[in-house]
Motif scaffolding. Structure first.
Motif, short mmCIF file in Angstrom:
data_model
loop_
_atom_site.label_atom_id
_atom_site.label_comp_id
_atom_site.label_asym_id
_atom_site.label_seq_id
_atom_site.Cartn_x
_atom_site.Cartn_y
_atom_site.Cartn_z
N SER A 170 0.82 -1.21 0.00
CA SER A 170 0.00 0.00 0.00
C SER A 170 0.86 1.25 0.00
N LYS A 171 0.29 2.32 -0.57
CA LYS A 171 0.93 3.63 -0.48
C LYS A 171 0.56 4.33 0.82
N GLU A 172 -0.36 3.74 1.56
CA GLU A 172 -0.57 4.18 2.94
C GLU A 172 0.49 3.52 3.82
N VAL A 173 0.64 4.03 5.03
CA VAL A 173 1.62 3.46 5.95
C VAL A 173 0.94 2.32 6.72
N ILE A 174 1.29 1.08 6.37
CA ILE A 174 0.69 -0.08 7.03
C ILE A 174 1.80 -0.97 7.59
N PRO A 175 1.54 -1.64 8.72
CA PRO A 175 0.33 -1.57 9.52
C PRO A 175 0.23 -0.26 10.28
N TYR A 176 -1.00 0.15 10.58
CA TYR A 176 -1.21 1.34 11.39
C TYR A 176 -0.79 1.04 12.82
N THR A 177 -0.03 1.92 13.42
CA THR A 177 0.43 1.71 14.80
C THR A 177 -0.07 2.79 15.76
N GLY A 178 -0.30 4.00 15.26
CA GLY A 178 -0.71 5.10 16.13
C GLY A 178 0.41 5.58 17.02
N LYS A 179 1.66 5.22 16.69
CA LYS A 179 2.79 5.57 17.54
C LYS A 179 3.78 6.45 16.80
N THR A 180 4.62 7.12 17.57
CA THR A 180 5.78 7.81 17.02
C THR A 180 7.01 7.01 17.41
N PHE A 181 8.03 7.07 16.58
CA PHE A 181 9.22 6.26 16.83
C PHE A 181 10.47 7.13 16.84
N SER A 182 11.46 6.70 17.62
CA SER A 182 12.74 7.38 17.70
C SER A 182 13.82 6.49 17.12
N GLU A 183 14.99 7.08 16.84
CA GLU A 183 16.11 6.32 16.30
C GLU A 183 16.46 5.20 17.26
N GLY A 184 16.63 3.99 16.72
CA GLY A 184 16.95 2.84 17.54
C GLY A 184 15.76 1.97 17.88
N ASP A 185 14.53 2.50 17.69
CA ASP A 185 13.33 1.69 17.94
C ASP A 185 13.18 0.63 16.84
N THR A 186 12.59 -0.50 17.20
CA THR A 186 12.25 -1.51 16.20
C THR A 186 10.87 -1.16 15.65
N ILE A 187 10.84 -0.72 14.42
CA ILE A 187 9.62 -0.20 13.81
C ILE A 187 8.96 -1.31 12.98
N PRO A 188 7.69 -1.60 13.23
CA PRO A 188 7.01 -2.73 12.55
C PRO A 188 6.47 -2.38 11.17
N VAL A 189 7.10 -1.43 10.50
CA VAL A 189 6.67 -1.02 9.16
C VAL A 189 7.81 -1.32 8.20
N PHE A 190 7.49 -1.96 7.09
CA PHE A 190 8.49 -2.34 6.11
C PHE A 190 8.31 -1.56 4.81
N HIS A 191 9.39 -0.97 4.38
CA HIS A 191 9.43 -0.23 3.12
C HIS A 191 9.58 -1.25 2.00
N HIS A 192 8.67 -1.19 1.03
CA HIS A 192 8.79 -2.08 -0.12
C HIS A 192 9.80 -1.49 -1.09
N VAL A 193 10.84 -2.23 -1.38
CA VAL A 193 11.88 -1.80 -2.32
C VAL A 193 11.42 -2.14 -3.74
N GLY A 194 11.47 -1.15 -4.62
CA GLY A 194 10.89 -1.33 -5.95
C GLY A 194 11.71 -2.18 -6.90
N VAL A 195 11.96 -3.40 -6.50
CA VAL A 195 12.69 -4.35 -7.33
C VAL A 195 11.89 -5.66 -7.33
N TYR A 196 11.81 -6.31 -8.49
CA TYR A 196 11.11 -7.59 -8.58
C TYR A 196 11.99 -8.58 -9.35
N ALA A 197 11.98 -9.81 -8.91
CA ALA A 197 12.59 -10.89 -9.68
C ALA A 197 11.47 -11.82 -10.13
N TYR A 198 11.39 -12.08 -11.42
CA TYR A 198 10.33 -12.93 -11.97
C TYR A 198 10.95 -14.08 -12.77
N ARG A 199 10.25 -15.18 -12.77
CA ARG A 199 10.52 -16.18 -13.80
C ARG A 199 9.68 -15.80 -15.03
#
Length: 260
Positions: A170-199
């Motif tokens: 999604s182009k929204e930030v998922i999962p929704y956490t309702g939290k703010t994060f600081s450097e060093g926190d383990t953030i449960p949001v994953f950035h999708h890297v725009g690379v694909y490998a296909y057969r």
């Protein structure tokens, strides 16, 4: 496993027309186009047979050939990078076991992201496609939130199951956490890297499927695979302290130049 990297690039971007030819200046003061920096990122990947820029625009073709890239001309009707890669695959004079789509707006993609992706496809021969995901650090998460608060569509986030199969992008930030994060926190949001490998079979199937509602709403090409029941393996990659961001909007030029 013979691997070919395809870099789809179009001039008529809806959000940022002419984006592939935008100049990015590094800390060394050298200005290079976005497409050249993306090609250089692709060319740094080890174990790849060939790298091609795939475009429908003469300006991009001329710029790419000028810095030494091989170019495949594709039609203007390609709706997204995956369709462009599928068309390019059929125009290639060589075949491969694996085709990697490294999108032309991701010059900060480290070589090891792609190498990890190729290794995953070797490990799981039944997997039809795979894509990298990167756990957000505090700065990247803040960029996501800032973009959405300002009405900009920036990067993409991904959620996946315990077996690393994609559940949604999604182009929204998922999962929704309702939290703010600081450097060093383990953030449960994953950035999708725009690379694909296909057969090759996955690319052929993609062209046969109609565009579904989720792909239409989100404007994310990979959702066509999920809407048609094809699994996408998510491969968690390590940024090794490097910042990753794509060039989606003019504001991203400064973000990327700070890194290069």
């Amino acid at each position: 496993m013979k691997t070919i990297i395809l870099i789809p690039a179009r001039y008529a971007s809806t959000r940022y027309p002419g984006k592939p030819l935008v100049k990015l200046t590094g800390k060394d003061g050298v200005a290079k186009s976005l497409i050249q920096r993306s090609w250089e990122a692709a060319s740094a990947v080890e174990g790849v047979a060939s790298v091609y820029v795939c475009t429908d625009d003469d300006r991009i073709r001329d710029a790419a050939e000028a810095f030494g890239a091989q170019v495949i001309m594709t039609s203007e009707t390609c709706a997204n990078g995956t369709e462009r890669c599928a068309e390019a695959m059929h125009k290639l004079k060589e075949s491969a076991d694996l085709y990697v789509n490294l999108q032309g707006d991701a010059p900060l993609t480290p070589a090891w992201f792609v190498e990890d992706l190729i290794r995953e496809m070797k490990t799981y021969p039944d997997a039809q496609m795979a894509t990298p995901v990167l756990r957000c650090d505090a700065q990247t998460y803040a960029n996501f939130v800032e973009d959405r608060q300002n009405g900009r569509v920036g990067g993409t986030t991904a959620v996946f199951d315990r077996h690393m199969n994609a559940l949604y992008f999604s182009k929204e930030v998922i999962p929704y956490t309702g939290k703010t994060f600081s450097e060093g926190d383990t953030i449960p949001v994953f950035h999708h890297v725009g690379v694909y490998a296909y057969r090759g079979e996955a690319l052929n199937s993609y062209l046969k499927w109609p565009v579904g509602p989720l792909e239409t709403y989100e404007g994310l090409e990979q959702l066509r695979f999920l809407e048609n029941g094809m699994s996408i393996r998510c491969v968690e990659v390590d940024g090794r302290g490097r910042v990753f961001w794509e060039l989606n909007n003019p504001v991203d030029v400064a973000r990327i130049e700070q890194v290069i």
